[in-house]
Design a protein around this motif. Structure first.
Motif, PDB file in Angstrom:
ATOM      1  N   ASN A  88      -7.572 -18.060   5.783  1.00 16.21           N
ATOM      2  CA  ASN A  88      -7.292 -18.960   4.659  1.00 16.21           C
ATOM      3  C   ASN A  88      -6.798 -18.186   3.437  1.00 16.21           C
ATOM      4  O   ASN A  88      -6.645 -18.737   2.348  1.00 16.21           O
ATOM      5  N   LEU A  89      -6.541 -16.896   3.633  1.00 22.30           N
ATOM      6  CA  LEU A  89      -6.026 -16.005   2.598  1.00 22.30           C
ATOM      7  C   LEU A  89      -5.326 -14.867   3.329  1.00 22.30           C
ATOM      8  O   LEU A  89      -5.782 -14.431   4.388  1.00 22.30           O
ATOM      9  N   LEU A  90      -4.213 -14.389   2.786  1.00 22.54           N
ATOM     10  CA  LEU A  90      -3.471 -13.300   3.409  1.00 22.54           C
ATOM     11  C   LEU A  90      -3.458 -12.084   2.493  1.00 22.54           C
ATOM     12  O   LEU A  90      -3.369 -12.224   1.263  1.00 22.54           O
ATOM     13  N   ALA A  91      -3.552 -10.902   3.087  1.00 23.96           N
ATOM     14  CA  ALA A  91      -3.479  -9.656   2.333  1.00 23.96           C
ATOM     15  C   ALA A  91      -2.420  -8.756   2.965  1.00 23.96           C
ATOM     16  O   ALA A  91      -2.327  -8.673   4.195  1.00 23.96           O
ATOM     17  N   VAL A  92      -1.634  -8.106   2.117  1.00 30.36           N
ATOM     18  CA  VAL A  92      -0.586  -7.197   2.582  1.00 30.36           C
ATOM     19  C   VAL A  92      -0.809  -5.829   1.939  1.00 30.36           C
ATOM     20  O   VAL A  92      -0.317  -5.561   0.847  1.00 30.36           O
ATOM     21  N   PRO A  93      -1.574  -4.944   2.592  1.00 33.54           N
ATOM     22  CA  PRO A  93      -1.683  -3.566   2.107  1.00 33.54           C
ATOM     23  C   PRO A  93      -0.390  -2.827   2.458  1.00 33.54           C
ATOM     24  O   PRO A  93       0.078  -2.902   3.604  1.00 33.54           O
ATOM     25  N   THR A  94       0.188  -2.134   1.508  1.00 33.65           N
ATOM     26  CA  THR A  94       1.484  -1.507   1.758  1.00 33.65           C
ATOM     27  C   THR A  94       1.591  -0.174   1.042  1.00 33.65           C
ATOM     28  O   THR A  94       0.860   0.086   0.076  1.00 33.65           O
ATOM     29  N   ASN A  95       2.502   0.658   1.519  1.00 31.37           N
ATOM     30  CA  ASN A  95       2.741   1.967   0.921  1.00 31.37           C
ATOM     31  C   ASN A  95       4.241   2.169   0.794  1.00 31.37           C
ATOM     32  O   ASN A  95       4.919   2.411   1.790  1.00 31.37           O
ATOM     33  N   ASN A  96       4.754   2.044  -0.415  1.00 28.52           N
ATOM     34  CA  ASN A  96       6.189   2.178  -0.660  1.00 28.52           C
ATOM     35  C   ASN A  96       6.528   3.432  -1.452  1.00 28.52           C
ATOM     36  O   ASN A  96       7.651   3.574  -1.938  1.00 28.52           O
ATOM     37  N   ALA A  97       5.564   4.348  -1.606  1.00 31.99           N
ATOM     38  CA  ALA A  97       5.760   5.497  -2.492  1.00 31.99           C
ATOM     39  C   ALA A  97       6.917   6.375  -2.045  1.00 31.99           C
ATOM     40  O   ALA A  97       7.614   6.971  -2.872  1.00 31.99           O
ATOM     41  N   THR A  98       7.141   6.467  -0.716  1.00 32.29           N
ATOM     42  CA  THR A  98       8.211   7.311  -0.204  1.00 32.29           C
ATOM     43  C   THR A  98       9.576   6.884  -0.736  1.00 32.29           C
ATOM     44  O   THR A  98      10.477   7.703  -0.841  1.00 32.29           O
ATOM     45  N   PHE A  99       9.711   5.619  -1.114  1.00 38.82           N
ATOM     46  CA  PHE A  99      11.018   5.099  -1.479  1.00 38.82           C
ATOM     47  C   PHE A  99      11.235   5.048  -2.988  1.00 38.82           C
ATOM     48  O   PHE A  99      12.186   4.419  -3.455  1.00 38.82           O
ATOM     49  N   GLY A 100      10.346   5.691  -3.729  1.00 36.86           N
ATOM     50  CA  GLY A 100      10.575   5.919  -5.146  1.00 36.86           C
ATOM     51  C   GLY A 100      10.790   4.658  -5.946  1.00 36.86           C
ATOM     52  O   GLY A 100      10.100   3.651  -5.786  1.00 36.86           O
TER      53      GLY A 100
END
Length: 543
Positions: free
Chosen positions: A418-430
């Motif tokens: 009933n809730l969505l979470a998106v853990p993400t890592n975009n640090a490589t792309f500055g």
């Protein structure tokens, strides 16, 4: 030497000289430039810009160019359109390794994108309601790119450029394929409508079909807006997304993984201090990003203690993005639900792995060209759409790359989230547009599944997204931050989730069937057309 003899139909003038060929080539070059420009318009419709309406305009130009062309000409114009879209859209893939990464990828994606364009050319003049079948073929092309190559690269799907426009409401009805169909049909219908006006074929029976193709998708999108629900059907929950930041930009940030972990512990402890001082409300759950602990806390006591310290400070469960090492010695990209009292209690392992990053397809083949392929990981995928239970919340997870795939997010919703979470890592792309492009996907998913979405990124942009796709709060890039917001918990299943992939498969089947009919009709017309041309009559199709 015998002088060449001119045929009776060949004038003895300079018209057969190279300048004449150049003049004949000029329209082709102009159309090619227009195709690239149409692709650029499509690119500009994507976030961080909010000019979503450029997408149907780009499609209108593309259809104008494809109309009446042979398949190979349509493929060529489609390739140029794809390059105009994909080269700038995917520029972030080469931010640290250069054009050697981004241009081949953009070319590969453009070669695939050109396939439906060739098919659209074939049927554009032989079928009634051609814009409708053409839009279905466009959906088929996007569906193909979502499964091939390397398990699919859906980046650049039309729907992901529409979080700020009315078309996004259709995601709650038929998912991203229906959004793509509506946007493409609007553009194709507009081109067909303009063509009948330019050709002065204004009879009602001629003008009605393209006019409807242009107008109806917009009407349908606006009509779908009331279907986007935001009410709290199972109460509300206060969530926090912690962005700890990374020590510095670049590919080597993972070498400083302890500093990344410490940053997230420190920012969570600061959040706890703010809660204790009454500056912010205490959250019910905290979401950390992907790779917030690249040190396996099951194997490393220091990492385990650091996470325990953060959980005890804030006093609520933390979803920790960690890299765990399995018994086989291979890593898993895993989210661990970490409680203040019991420590790790549940896990979700990323199921859709990123090629050329977490995995290396055809490693031995690509190693023939460069040893850098061994920098890619050997991560192992998970198999279950695990949902974390925190109070009344049932948190479904889509880790970074997974949010681009329709079925991965849908699985979590159908599994009770009933809730969505998106853990993400975009640090490589500055400082590139990548993080904003991914946030657009998160916003589309919120509407598609009728769920709030919590985006936690190592370096930004982290965000809290309501079920209607609006962003309640977001962070800047490369700064430590914590977002705390109350969001609704929703249990209703959208029509999109109930139908699943059925709308896409129906459109693909109908589009391919229409293409088959068009091929048969063109073959039946071919001989009479050639006979007429050989007798000095007009050609029956544009070259």
């Amino acid at each position: 030497m015998v002088a060449p003899t001119l045929s009776p139909d060949e004038p003895a003038t300079p018209e057969t000289s190279p300048p004449s060929r150049a003049r004949r080539a000029a329209p082709v070059l102009a159309r090619g430039a227009l195709a690239v420009g149409a692709g650029v318009l499509e690119y500009l419709s994507f976030p961080p810009r909010t000019v979503w309406f450029l997408a149907p305009i780009g499609f209108a130009i593309l259809y104008w160019l494809l109309h009446g062309r042979r398949g190979r000409a349509g493929y060529g114009y489609g390739l140029l359109f794809g390059l105009g879209l994909m080269i700038p859209l995917l520029a972030w893939t080469g931010v640290y390794v250069g054009l050697i990464a981004s241009v081949p990828l953009a070319l590969a994606m453009s070669l695939l994108l050109a396939l439906p364009c060739a098919a659209i050319s074939v049927l554009s003049t032989v079928l009634p309601a051609a814009p409708v079948w053409a839009a279905m073929l466009w959906v088929a092309g996007e569906g193909f790119r979502s499964i091939f190559p390397f398990d699919g690269i859906p980046w650049g799907k039309t729907a992901f450029g529409q979080p700020d426009g009315p078309y996004v409401a259709l995601a709650a009805v038929g998912g991203t394929p229906l959004v793509a169909f509506a946007v493409a049909l609007t553009g194709f219908g507009l081109a067909a409508f303009v063509r009948v006006i330019v050709e002065r074929r204004v009879a009602v029976r001629v003008i009605v079909a393209p006019a409807l193709a242009f107008v109806l998708p917009i009407v349908a999108a606006v009509s779908a807006l009331p279907m986007v629900g935001t009410d709290a059907q199972a109460g509300t929950i206060t969530v926090a997304a912690v962005q700890g930041n990374v020590p510095r930009l670049g590919l080597d940030f993972n070498a400083q993984r302890r500093a990344v972990l410490d940053n997230h512990v420190k920012r969570t402890e600061q959040l706890a201090a703010d809660v204790n001082a009454g500056r912010v409300k205490r959250p019910d759950v905290v979401i950390w990003p992907e790779n917030s602990s690249d040190i396996d806390p099951y194997r490393n006591g220091d990492a385990r203690e650091a996470i325990n310290r953060a959980a005890r400070a804030i006093g609520v469960p933390i979803a920790v993005g960690a890299v765990l090492v399995g018994d086989d010695g291979n890593p898993r990209n895993t989210v661990v639900l970490w409680t203040p009292d019991a420590g790790p209690t549940d896990t979700y392992t990323k199921r859709q792995l990123q090629p050329f990053g977490e995995t290396m397809p055809m490693r031995s083949f690509f190693r023939l060209f460069s040893s850098t392929v061994d920098k890619a990981g050997n991560f192992q995928p998970g198999s279950e759409p695990t949902v974390f239970a925190v109070g009344a919340a049932r948190i479904g997870l889509a880790t970074c790359w997974e949010v681009a795939f329709d079925d991965r997010v849908r699985d979590s919703t159908l599994n009770g989230a009933n809730l969505l979470a998106v853990p993400t890592n975009n640090a490589t792309f500055g400082l590139t547009e990548m993080t904003y492009q991914q946030l657009a996907m998160d916003r589309v998913r919120a509407v598609e599944h009728g769920r709030a979405v919590i985006v936690a990124a190592t370096s930004g942009t982290s965000a809290i997204v309501r079920p209607d796709g609006s962003v309640v709060a977001n962070t800047d890039l490369f700064v430590p931050a914590a977002l705390v917001e109350e969001v609704p918990l929703r249990t209703a299943t959208t029509l999109s989730d109930r139908l699943g992939a059925l709308p896409e498969w129906l459109m693909v089947a109908a589009g391919l069937a229409a293409l088959g009919v068009a091929i048969v009709m063109r073959r039946r017309r071919r001989d009479p057309g050639r006979e007429e041309e050989n007798n000095g009559g007009p050609a029956t199709e544009q070259r």
